[in-house]
Design a protein around this motif. Sequence first.
Motif, PDB file in Angstrom:
ATOM      1  N   SER A 181      66.702 -47.313  -3.606  1.00 48.25           N
ATOM      2  CA  SER A 181      66.180 -46.039  -3.099  1.00 48.25           C
ATOM      3  C   SER A 181      64.884 -45.642  -3.792  1.00 48.25           C
ATOM      4  O   SER A 181      64.742 -45.779  -5.006  1.00 48.25           O
ATOM      5  CB  SER A 181      67.210 -44.930  -3.295  1.00 48.25           C
ATOM      6  N   THR A 182      63.953 -45.123  -3.013  1.00 47.23           N
ATOM      7  CA  THR A 182      62.717 -44.580  -3.565  1.00 47.23           C
ATOM      8  C   THR A 182      62.458 -43.144  -3.083  1.00 47.23           C
ATOM      9  O   THR A 182      61.579 -42.478  -3.615  1.00 47.23           O
ATOM     10  CB  THR A 182      61.510 -45.461  -3.188  1.00 47.23           C
ATOM     11  N   ASP A 183      63.216 -42.674  -2.087  1.00 42.21           N
ATOM     12  CA  ASP A 183      63.101 -41.278  -1.649  1.00 42.21           C
ATOM     13  C   ASP A 183      64.152 -40.473  -2.411  1.00 42.21           C
ATOM     14  O   ASP A 183      65.257 -40.245  -1.947  1.00 42.21           O
ATOM     15  CB  ASP A 183      63.258 -41.141  -0.137  1.00 42.21           C
ATOM     16  N   THR A 199      65.752 -38.096   8.379  1.00 42.44           N
ATOM     17  CA  THR A 199      65.432 -39.509   8.251  1.00 42.44           C
ATOM     18  C   THR A 199      66.484 -40.309   9.009  1.00 42.44           C
ATOM     19  O   THR A 199      67.682 -40.057   8.866  1.00 42.44           O
ATOM     20  CB  THR A 199      65.414 -39.930   6.772  1.00 42.44           C
ATOM     21  N   ARG A 236      66.007 -50.834   8.490  1.00 42.74           N
ATOM     22  CA  ARG A 236      64.841 -49.974   8.236  1.00 42.74           C
ATOM     23  C   ARG A 236      65.275 -48.513   8.227  1.00 42.74           C
ATOM     24  O   ARG A 236      66.374 -48.175   8.655  1.00 42.74           O
ATOM     25  CB  ARG A 236      63.785 -50.179   9.312  1.00 42.74           C
ATOM     26  N   ARG A 237      64.364 -47.682   7.780  1.00 41.36           N
ATOM     27  CA  ARG A 237      64.564 -46.248   7.939  1.00 41.36           C
ATOM     28  C   ARG A 237      63.322 -45.668   8.578  1.00 41.36           C
ATOM     29  O   ARG A 237      62.193 -46.117   8.319  1.00 41.36           O
ATOM     30  CB  ARG A 237      64.891 -45.578   6.606  1.00 41.36           C
ATOM     31  N   PRO A 277      61.390 -42.355   8.501  1.00 43.73           N
ATOM     32  CA  PRO A 277      61.458 -41.196   7.610  1.00 43.73           C
ATOM     33  C   PRO A 277      61.138 -39.874   8.294  1.00 43.73           C
ATOM     34  O   PRO A 277      60.438 -39.812   9.303  1.00 43.73           O
ATOM     35  CB  PRO A 277      60.419 -41.528   6.539  1.00 43.73           C
ATOM     36  N   GLU A 298      55.562 -41.440   4.135  1.00 42.72           N
ATOM     37  CA  GLU A 298      56.043 -42.062   2.899  1.00 42.72           C
ATOM     38  C   GLU A 298      55.187 -41.717   1.689  1.00 42.72           C
ATOM     39  O   GLU A 298      55.680 -41.789   0.552  1.00 42.72           O
ATOM     40  CB  GLU A 298      56.132 -43.575   3.091  1.00 42.72           C
ATOM     41  N   SER A 306      57.465 -38.763   0.877  1.00 36.40           N
ATOM     42  CA  SER A 306      58.905 -38.988   0.701  1.00 36.40           C
ATOM     43  C   SER A 306      59.224 -40.081  -0.308  1.00 36.40           C
ATOM     44  O   SER A 306      60.293 -40.064  -0.929  1.00 36.40           O
ATOM     45  CB  SER A 306      59.557 -39.315   2.048  1.00 36.40           C
ATOM     46  N   GLU A 307      58.323 -41.046  -0.482  1.00 34.31           N
ATOM     47  CA  GLU A 307      58.561 -42.102  -1.461  1.00 34.31           C
ATOM     48  C   GLU A 307      57.472 -42.120  -2.533  1.00 34.31           C
ATOM     49  O   GLU A 307      57.375 -43.073  -3.299  1.00 34.31           O
ATOM     50  CB  GLU A 307      58.636 -43.462  -0.754  1.00 34.31           C
ATOM     51  N   SER A 328      58.705 -37.355  -4.288  1.00 37.43           N
ATOM     52  CA  SER A 328      59.947 -37.991  -4.755  1.00 37.43           C
ATOM     53  C   SER A 328      60.072 -37.855  -6.270  1.00 37.43           C
ATOM     54  O   SER A 328      59.079 -37.946  -6.998  1.00 37.43           O
ATOM     55  CB  SER A 328      59.942 -39.464  -4.354  1.00 37.43           C
ATOM     56  N   ARG A 374      64.915 -35.791   3.225  1.00 33.43           N
ATOM     57  CA  ARG A 374      65.555 -36.541   4.304  1.00 33.43           C
ATOM     58  C   ARG A 374      66.176 -35.679   5.392  1.00 33.43           C
ATOM     59  O   ARG A 374      66.625 -36.212   6.403  1.00 33.43           O
ATOM     60  CB  ARG A 374      66.648 -37.441   3.698  1.00 33.43           C
TER      61      ARG A 374
END
Length: 496
Positions: free
Chosen positions: A76-78, A121, A127-128, A130, A134, A137-138, A142, A362
Amino acid sequence: MPHRPLSLHAPRGSIAAEELRAGIDALLADHEGGVPLEFPAQVLAAAEAAAERSHSAPGRADRTDVPFVTLDPDSSTDLDQAMHLARTEAGFRVLYAIADVPSFVALDGPIDHEARRRGETLYLPDRRIPLHPEVLSEGAASLLPQQITPAFVWVLDLDESGEVVGIDLERALVRSVAKLAYDQVQEELDRGEGHPMMLLLQEIGALRTALESRRGGASLNVPEQEVVAEDGAVHLTWRRPHPIEDANAQLSLMTGMAAAQLMLEHGAGILRTMPPAEPAAVDRFRRQSEALGAPWPADQRYGDFLRSLDWRDPVHLALLNQATSLFRGASYAAFTRAEELPEDVEQSAIAAPYAHTTAPLRRLVDRFVLLVCHAHARGERPAPELLAALGEIPEAMQSTGVRAGNLERAALELVETAALAAWVGETMEATVIERREASGDGNGDGAPTRVEIQLSEPPVTAWVPMDAAPGERVRVRLDSVEPRARFVPADGAEPA
């Protein structure tokens, strides 16, 4: 309660992974009219500008000296949440930092409008898609390790039993010092070791679970599915959440309950509601438990009964599936004054008023809950433009949630079909988890009697035209996977 979506574990270049991605691409193309895949240029530009802007502001506390940690899946990065837990003379103090998405997303601006169009999200096996660009969110929004990030910090004081006895909410700058992962944390705890914060989380989680039991809260104790792609094959596997994940979930639930308390006390906000199970549904579930040979004791709360069930037992698996009838009707209720409150403000599965507030990267609604709660905590009336927007959020969440659910179910069917391709012609054992009577006029028109089955390996569900009782073990044969998986009774079994 909702389950985590499927996730794909596959080496780069895997044949099966590429085939699965091609299938998801086609699925998205079919749904393209309703699924925003790319962010408009003005939204991306606004996100880039917001990411570069300084987020220091008068009145924002400096909590960068607090050693927050995050706890998430390793990939996870979000990262929405970071925690700092401490023991006090009276019990515990929980500092729960939540990504300050409103600091980056102006109300009624281009990112806000796009987020309302997306709602949440969207998680698919490979995949996601978002909710926010990003770069936010990432990246800048974040709670990544060693990054100074704006956050809402819930300050929750707990007594020795885990009850919340003090609530505050501030906007601050925070810095996470470590990104912890579920698998590694659980391995360390199982060895009797572990990060001091995780040892406290384990303790607080157990106290909160005990409180949940006492107030009559419930959750479905079921495993998750994961997709594994290796070369030319796709496999589905069971994944049982770790105990530390349950403890982490209790922290989020506790914060959502605190948010609901603030909003109810001050007369404005958005609650996550769920009506109590209909008495007829409760009676039906009690009869089903008796018929399956695992009776629900009359003096036991249904949450405690569900917690006692083990999905590895075929009878218990059937009961857990039937219990979903007790968890229906979840929605959002927005109010700007006490007179607008719904008759029942509880989320019945939690057995308390509750709000979504811990996942603003998310989920759309959390951003508005945080802003409203912060105003309440400061003793202020939320801004008129914020109050005006509250009424629009439940509908946005409802419509986008339906779209996301439909797409995720279609993706799951695609994955299950791919996972079953190697099993065509094979006979397998399964557990019956639901039975539906034949419909029609008795002359062959309408649907035949059929049962829903749960396979253990691979872990998929399917409907089969045959008759059997829930909890019964049956033998079925996979007849084909084109255009979707079709099971028939195995030799010796009686079709409906």
